[in-house]
Scaffold this motif. Structure first.
Motif, mmCIF file in Angstrom:
data_model
loop_
_atom_site.group_PDB
_atom_site.id
_atom_site.type_symbol
_atom_site.label_atom_id
_atom_site.label_comp_id
_atom_site.label_asym_id
_atom_site.label_seq_id
_atom_site.Cartn_x
_atom_site.Cartn_y
_atom_site.Cartn_z
ATOM 1 N N GLN A 29 -30.102 -45.010 12.076
ATOM 2 C CA GLN A 29 -31.025 -44.840 13.039
ATOM 3 C C GLN A 29 -30.506 -45.607 14.422
ATOM 4 O O GLN A 29 -30.563 -44.685 15.313
ATOM 5 N N ASP A 30 -29.843 -46.627 14.328
ATOM 6 C CA ASP A 30 -29.562 -47.587 15.481
ATOM 7 C C ASP A 30 -28.348 -46.750 16.266
ATOM 8 O O ASP A 30 -28.105 -46.652 17.148
ATOM 9 N N SER B 183 -29.837 -47.543 6.363
ATOM 10 C CA SER B 183 -30.973 -46.298 6.909
ATOM 11 C C SER B 183 -31.108 -47.002 8.311
ATOM 12 O O SER B 183 -31.327 -46.190 9.315
ATOM 13 N N HIS B 184 -31.353 -48.250 8.527
ATOM 14 C CA HIS B 184 -31.635 -48.770 9.881
ATOM 15 C C HIS B 184 -30.195 -48.715 10.776
ATOM 16 O O HIS B 184 -30.644 -48.411 12.023
ATOM 17 N N TYR B 185 -29.153 -49.078 10.120
ATOM 18 C CA TYR B 185 -27.982 -48.823 10.939
ATOM 19 C C TYR B 185 -27.686 -47.211 11.327
ATOM 20 O O TYR B 185 -27.407 -47.263 12.663
ATOM 21 N N TRP C 251 -35.796 -43.103 4.746
ATOM 22 C CA TRP C 251 -35.388 -43.743 3.862
ATOM 23 C C TRP C 251 -36.283 -43.404 2.487
ATOM 24 O O TRP C 251 -37.609 -43.230 2.482
ATOM 25 N N ARG D 238 -37.751 -56.117 6.791
ATOM 26 C CA ARG D 238 -37.619 -55.449 5.441
ATOM 27 C C ARG D 238 -37.104 -55.918 4.281
ATOM 28 O O ARG D 238 -37.397 -56.363 3.541
ATOM 29 N N ALA E 133 -36.214 -55.424 12.716
ATOM 30 C CA ALA E 133 -37.067 -54.444 11.992
ATOM 31 C C ALA E 133 -36.349 -54.454 10.800
ATOM 32 O O ALA E 133 -37.052 -54.777 9.443
ATOM 33 N N VAL E 134 -34.900 -54.397 10.761
ATOM 34 C CA VAL E 134 -34.209 -54.436 9.316
ATOM 35 C C VAL E 134 -34.480 -55.811 8.896
ATOM 36 O O VAL E 134 -34.619 -55.831 7.580
#
Ligand code: ASP
Ligand code: MG
Length: 435
Positions: free
Chosen positions: A144-145, A140-142, A152, A99, A95-96
């Motif tokens: 979330q992880d 943001s993805h990190y 975001w 993007r 996903a990351v």
């Protein structure tokens, strides 16, 4: 991070490029965010030296060296891809990566499809602002992880600015509503937005000036009536001089807004000049805290402090030019022409850092800039202009006899201005590291 009632007040954290230059840094950011309770808005700069690198892409691009621009950009893209590899296990990268690659494609398209390249400042904002988009997507993805659900936020949709490209100002009324809408109704109480960028009302991307992420964080705090704003930095807090330039610095636990404003405008790089005023207007405290040691208190900047600063604070602005302007003949008094002179500087967005005037001579100290030559050319039509390059401007706030003698009476000083509280001087730039 715990979920808290929607009514509890929001805090703002800002992480600069140095904090997120490595995977370790991003992990540390996540730990700091996880330790915070209550709603939090995180403002992030571009990673490491990405902004400088993007400026390099822009230089090549503006010269129609497109292949070089793309090669340079590829290096930046690779650094971000490497960051993803270090932060995410291989089964959680998709996903990351998607993007990020979509953003890289946008940059490629911008370069590939551009025709006229006349407006440097506008192109700057279109291209260089991408650094913050890349970094916030990764952060943001990190988060979330790491079990920190967040939203975001695209700050280009929130900060409505004027069209003063590269130095844009945020329109308070128009931005308040946009920003509130952007965070409204979120099940998460954690937001991640870019520092440094906004857009005009018609949607043209803008940037807020180099190191402008502090200003972004302050404006988020202001517009959302935050409890506090914290700038996490690679220093202990605010010191009474940049430790890279002065060898006898001490740490200052508290500063007033007024001290901080003067410090920032004199060129202290620890905070961006536009940061303090909005916070002062709403009495929002600003913390400057060490990223590497999050348990330390750092410096708090607020309206009232209980321990006045009792050491001289030194701020050095380097890469200055001292420009002296006098009439070509003595048929008129210079004073009558001050307005004309200043308007030339303003026309080229050339900031003036110090002014000294007499009836026949005006000296100004300004930053070295790509526009200075044009300013001087324009002024030379009517005036005799001489200038000294390779000078620096030193401000000593709260000077005493010893510091006055040490700095103002030293060799190489070309101009001194003194008030009861502050002495400012222009001197030849020193080659040695500390002074
Ligand atoms: N990334 C931008 C810069 O390096 C903004 C910032 O860091 O505050 O100037
Ligand atoms: Mg930066």
């Amino acid at each position: 991070m715990q979920t808290t009632p929607a009514s509890s007040a929001l805090h703002v954290f800002k992480f600069g490029g140095a904090s997120v230059r490595s995977a370790e840094g991003v992990k540390n950011l996540a730990r700091i965010v996880a330790a915070q309770t209550g709603p939090l808005f995180v403002v992030v700069s571009a990673m490491g030296k990405t902004t400088n690198a993007l400026e390099g892409v822009l230089e090549a691009f503006m010269d129609y060296r497109d292949t070089e621009a793309l090669t340079r950009f590829e290096t930046i893209a690779q650094q971000h891809r490497a960051m993803i590899e270090q932060l995410f296990p291989s089964n959680a990268r998709r996903a990351v990566s998607e993007r990020l690659e979509a953003l890289f494609t946008q940059v490629h398209q911008l370069i590939d499809t551009a025709t006229a390249r006349d407006d440097y400042d506008r192109w700057y904002d279109r291209l260089v602002g991408y650094g913050e988009l890349f970094s916030t997507v990764i952060v943001s993805h990190y988060l979330q992880d790491q079990g920190l659900p967040n939203r975001w936020i695209d700050m280009r949709n929130c900060f409505v600015t004027d069209s003063r490209y590269r130095e844009a100002n945020i329109n308070i009324d128009r931005s308040a509503e946009r920003l509130q809408q952007a965070i409204a109704g979120a099940p998460e109480s954690l937001f991640v937005g870019q520092g440094f960028i906004g857009a005009t009302a018609t949607g043209h991307p803008t940037t807020l000036g180099r190191e402008g992420s502090d200003y972004s964080a302050a404006m988020v705090g202001y517009l959302l009536n935050a409890e506090s704003v914290t700038i996490w930095k690679d220093v202990e807090g605010i010191l009474n001089g940049d430790p890279r330039l002065f060898d006898d610095t001490v740490y200052l636990p508290q500063l007033t807004y007024l001290d901080a404003i003067e410090l920032a405008y004199s060129g202290a790089q620890v905070i961006h000049p536009k940061t303090i005023k909005p916070l002062q207007n709403k009495h929002i405290p600003l913390y400057v805290r060490p990223f590497a040691e999050p348990t330390k208190p750092g410096t708090v900047i607020c309206g009232r402090i209980d321990r006045p600063v009792d050491v001289p604070i030194r701020i050095l602005k380097q890469r200055q030019v001292l420009v002296s302007i006098r009439p070509k003949d003595f048929s008129f008094v210079l004073e009558e022409r001050l307005g004309d002179i200043f308007s030339v500087f303003q026309q080229y967005h050339q900031k003036i850092n110090l002014i000294q005037s007499s009836a026949v001579n005006l000296s100004v100290c300004v930053d070295e800039s790509r526009y200075l030559e044009r300013v001087i050319d324009t002024l030379q039509v009517d005036f005799r202009v001489v200038y000294n390059q390779g000078v620096e401007l030193l401000t000593v706030r709260g000077y005493d006899q010893a510091s006055y003698a040490r700095y103002a009476e030293a060799p190489g000083v070309m101009l001194v201005q003194k008030t009861r509280r502050t002495v400012r001087l222009v001197r030849k730039a020193k080659n040695d590291q500390t002074s």
